[in-house]
Scaffold this motif. Sequence first.
Motif, PDB file in Angstrom:
ATOM      1  N   TYR A 103       1.025  -1.254   0.036  1.00 39.92           N
ATOM      2  CA  TYR A 103      -0.408  -0.059  -0.253  1.00 39.92           C
ATOM      3  C   TYR A 103       0.723   0.696   0.287  1.00 39.92           C
ATOM      4  O   TYR A 103       1.652   1.177   0.992  1.00 39.92           O
ATOM      5  CB  TYR A 103      -1.142   0.130   1.763  1.00 39.92           C
ATOM      6  CG  TYR A 103      -1.751  -1.384   1.365  1.00 39.92           C
ATOM      7  CD1 TYR A 103      -2.731  -0.981   0.517  1.00 39.92           C
ATOM      8  CD2 TYR A 103      -1.909  -2.360   1.933  1.00 39.92           C
ATOM      9  CE1 TYR A 103      -4.216  -2.747   0.562  1.00 39.92           C
ATOM     10  CE2 TYR A 103      -2.196  -3.393   2.138  1.00 39.92           C
ATOM     11  CZ  TYR A 103      -3.745  -3.510   1.330  1.00 39.92           C
ATOM     12  OH  TYR A 103      -4.339  -4.310   1.055  1.00 39.92           O
ATOM     13  N   PRO A 104       0.865   2.268  -0.901  1.00 41.01           N
ATOM     14  CA  PRO A 104       1.977   3.160  -1.373  1.00 41.01           C
ATOM     15  C   PRO A 104       1.207   4.389   0.272  1.00 41.01           C
ATOM     16  O   PRO A 104       0.088   4.810   0.662  1.00 41.01           O
ATOM     17  CB  PRO A 104       1.084   4.037  -2.197  1.00 41.01           C
ATOM     18  CG  PRO A 104       0.559   2.725  -3.513  1.00 41.01           C
ATOM     19  CD  PRO A 104       0.307   1.926  -1.964  1.00 41.01           C
ATOM     20  N   ALA A 105       2.616   4.569   0.056  1.00 45.89           N
ATOM     21  CA  ALA A 105       2.361   5.567   1.389  1.00 45.89           C
ATOM     22  C   ALA A 105       1.798   7.214   0.817  1.00 45.89           C
ATOM     23  O   ALA A 105       1.279   6.990   0.146  1.00 45.89           O
ATOM     24  CB  ALA A 105       3.822   5.768   3.000  1.00 45.89           C
ATOM     25  N   GLU A 106       1.156   7.859   2.050  1.00 47.63           N
ATOM     26  CA  GLU A 106       1.119   9.438   1.517  1.00 47.63           C
ATOM     27  C   GLU A 106       1.904  10.250   1.020  1.00 47.63           C
ATOM     28  O   GLU A 106       3.017   9.782   0.985  1.00 47.63           O
ATOM     29  CB  GLU A 106       0.920  10.043   2.985  1.00 47.63           C
ATOM     30  CG  GLU A 106      -0.294   9.535   3.437  1.00 47.63           C
ATOM     31  CD  GLU A 106      -0.523   7.954   4.610  1.00 47.63           C
ATOM     32  OE1 GLU A 106      -1.478   7.186   5.537  1.00 47.63           O
ATOM     33  OE2 GLU A 106       1.369   7.852   4.761  1.00 47.63           O
ATOM     34  N   LEU A 107       1.555  10.481   0.521  1.00 42.50           N
ATOM     35  CA  LEU A 107       1.617  11.422  -1.328  1.00 42.50           C
ATOM     36  C   LEU A 107       3.388  12.433   0.057  1.00 42.50           C
ATOM     37  O   LEU A 107       4.373  12.167  -0.866  1.00 42.50           O
ATOM     38  CB  LEU A 107       1.728  12.770  -1.954  1.00 42.50           C
ATOM     39  CG  LEU A 107       0.435  12.055  -2.800  1.00 42.50           C
ATOM     40  CD1 LEU A 107      -0.106  13.235  -3.447  1.00 42.50           C
ATOM     41  CD2 LEU A 107       1.383  10.968  -3.747  1.00 42.50           C
ATOM     42  N   TYR A 108       3.471  12.690   0.907  1.00 43.33           N
ATOM     43  CA  TYR A 108       4.616  13.405   1.771  1.00 43.33           C
ATOM     44  C   TYR A 108       5.855  12.583   2.771  1.00 43.33           C
ATOM     45  O   TYR A 108       6.809  13.349   2.473  1.00 43.33           O
ATOM     46  CB  TYR A 108       3.849  14.423   3.083  1.00 43.33           C
ATOM     47  CG  TYR A 108       3.161  13.976   4.379  1.00 43.33           C
ATOM     48  CD1 TYR A 108       4.248  12.970   5.302  1.00 43.33           C
ATOM     49  CD2 TYR A 108       1.404  13.107   4.081  1.00 43.33           C
ATOM     50  CE1 TYR A 108       3.753  12.490   6.501  1.00 43.33           C
ATOM     51  CE2 TYR A 108       1.617  12.408   5.428  1.00 43.33           C
ATOM     52  CZ  TYR A 108       2.277  12.367   6.785  1.00 43.33           C
ATOM     53  OH  TYR A 108       2.389  11.571   7.610  1.00 43.33           O
ATOM     54  N   HIS A 109       5.366  11.653   1.836  1.00 46.41           N
ATOM     55  CA  HIS A 109       6.403  10.068   2.091  1.00 46.41           C
ATOM     56  C   HIS A 109       7.030   9.963   1.215  1.00 46.41           C
ATOM     57  O   HIS A 109       8.799  10.335   1.745  1.00 46.41           O
ATOM     58  CB  HIS A 109       5.816   9.386   3.191  1.00 46.41           C
ATOM     59  CG  HIS A 109       5.681   9.172   4.435  1.00 46.41           C
ATOM     60  ND1 HIS A 109       6.618   9.354   5.437  1.00 46.41           N
ATOM     61  CD2 HIS A 109       4.175   9.668   4.738  1.00 46.41           C
ATOM     62  CE1 HIS A 109       5.149   9.607   6.072  1.00 46.41           C
ATOM     63  NE2 HIS A 109       3.991   9.330   6.027  1.00 46.41           N
ATOM     64  N   GLN A 110       6.335   9.768  -0.004  1.00 44.28           N
ATOM     65  CA  GLN A 110       7.653   9.755  -1.244  1.00 44.28           C
ATOM     66  C   GLN A 110       8.525  10.771  -1.706  1.00 44.28           C
ATOM     67  O   GLN A 110       8.125  12.746  -1.257  1.00 44.28           O
ATOM     68  CB  GLN A 110       6.131  10.024  -2.319  1.00 44.28           C
ATOM     69  CG  GLN A 110       4.897   9.148  -1.913  1.00 44.28           C
ATOM     70  CD  GLN A 110       5.360   7.815  -2.018  1.00 44.28           C
ATOM     71  OE1 GLN A 110       5.924   6.915  -2.177  1.00 44.28           O
ATOM     72  NE2 GLN A 110       4.270   7.129  -0.707  1.00 44.28           N
ATOM     73  N   ASP A 111       9.698  10.166  -2.189  1.00 45.73           N
ATOM     74  CA  ASP A 111      10.872  11.009  -2.055  1.00 45.73           C
ATOM     75  C   ASP A 111      11.679  12.162  -1.238  1.00 45.73           C
ATOM     76  O   ASP A 111      11.937  13.824  -1.256  1.00 45.73           O
ATOM     77  CB  ASP A 111      10.892  12.019  -3.488  1.00 45.73           C
ATOM     78  CG  ASP A 111      10.640  11.130  -4.859  1.00 45.73           C
ATOM     79  OD1 ASP A 111      11.313  10.006  -4.642  1.00 45.73           O
ATOM     80  OD2 ASP A 111       9.340  11.132  -5.689  1.00 45.73           O
ATOM     81  N   TYR A 112      10.992  11.616   0.063  1.00 47.73           N
ATOM     82  CA  TYR A 112      11.074  12.252   1.355  1.00 47.73           C
ATOM     83  C   TYR A 112      12.850  12.753   1.403  1.00 47.73           C
ATOM     84  O   TYR A 112      12.684  14.073   1.988  1.00 47.73           O
ATOM     85  CB  TYR A 112      11.017  11.580   2.375  1.00 47.73           C
ATOM     86  CG  TYR A 112      10.754  12.748   3.801  1.00 47.73           C
ATOM     87  CD1 TYR A 112       9.537  13.205   4.079  1.00 47.73           C
ATOM     88  CD2 TYR A 112      12.338  13.318   4.954  1.00 47.73           C
ATOM     89  CE1 TYR A 112       9.414  13.841   5.432  1.00 47.73           C
ATOM     90  CE2 TYR A 112      11.816  13.498   6.302  1.00 47.73           C
ATOM     91  CZ  TYR A 112      10.799  14.206   6.543  1.00 47.73           C
ATOM     92  OH  TYR A 112      10.930  14.416   7.097  1.00 47.73           O
ATOM     93  N   TYR A 113      13.167  12.181   1.072  1.00 47.61           N
ATOM     94  CA  TYR A 113      14.514  12.689   1.238  1.00 47.61           C
ATOM     95  C   TYR A 113      14.798  13.756   0.079  1.00 47.61           C
ATOM     96  O   TYR A 113      16.264  15.063   0.452  1.00 47.61           O
ATOM     97  CB  TYR A 113      15.713  11.893   0.786  1.00 47.61           C
ATOM     98  CG  TYR A 113      16.174  11.293  -0.241  1.00 47.61           C
ATOM     99  CD1 TYR A 113      17.210  12.205  -1.046  1.00 47.61           C
ATOM    100  CD2 TYR A 113      15.527  10.250  -0.945  1.00 47.61           C
ATOM    101  CE1 TYR A 113      17.647  11.557  -2.021  1.00 47.61           C
ATOM    102  CE2 TYR A 113      15.852   9.821  -2.868  1.00 47.61           C
ATOM    103  CZ  TYR A 113      16.676  10.836  -3.528  1.00 47.61           C
ATOM    104  OH  TYR A 113      16.750  10.392  -4.464  1.00 47.61           O
TER     105      TYR A 113
END
Length: 168
Positions: A136-146
């Motif tokens: 299950y994909p995480a919320e958008l703010y977690h994507q490419d967090y770095y």
Amino acid sequence: MERAIFAGGCFWCMVQPFDELPGIHSIMSGYTAGHVENPTYEQVCSHTTGHTEAVEIIFDPELISFKDLVEIYWQQTDPTDAFGQFEDRGDNYRPVIFYFNEEQKKIAEASKQALQDSGRFTKPIVTSIEPAHPFYPAELYHQDYYKKNPANFERNHARREAFLKENW
């Protein structure tokens, strides 16, 4: 394209090592191996869903192999710590290599045994090798967090980075 799912502590720290390698089509942070459909970050952090944070990697096996990805994976983790990774403690941060077929399973198991036999670590290699579960994909703010939050990422990544320099 093929899929790989790796759990190695905070998913923020597991994206960057794979992100710009040739043959990597996409990397997504998310949750897997739990019993709740479409969990939220807050639910996963509550330790009530059974999920672990993970990354799903879509890759071109003509350009990078699953074996190569597993070798990169080991070098991002402490494979002797079954109950989290670095600052991240608990079942939702456990290290796991998930496999989609028997070939991936054999590759992961052979690689784990080779690491154990190498003597690099004095403690046993405890990273799990398990069949893949729904991701299950995480919320958008977690994507490419770095990329979005470099200062916060560096703070969260410091202990991991020190371990990796010392042991790999």
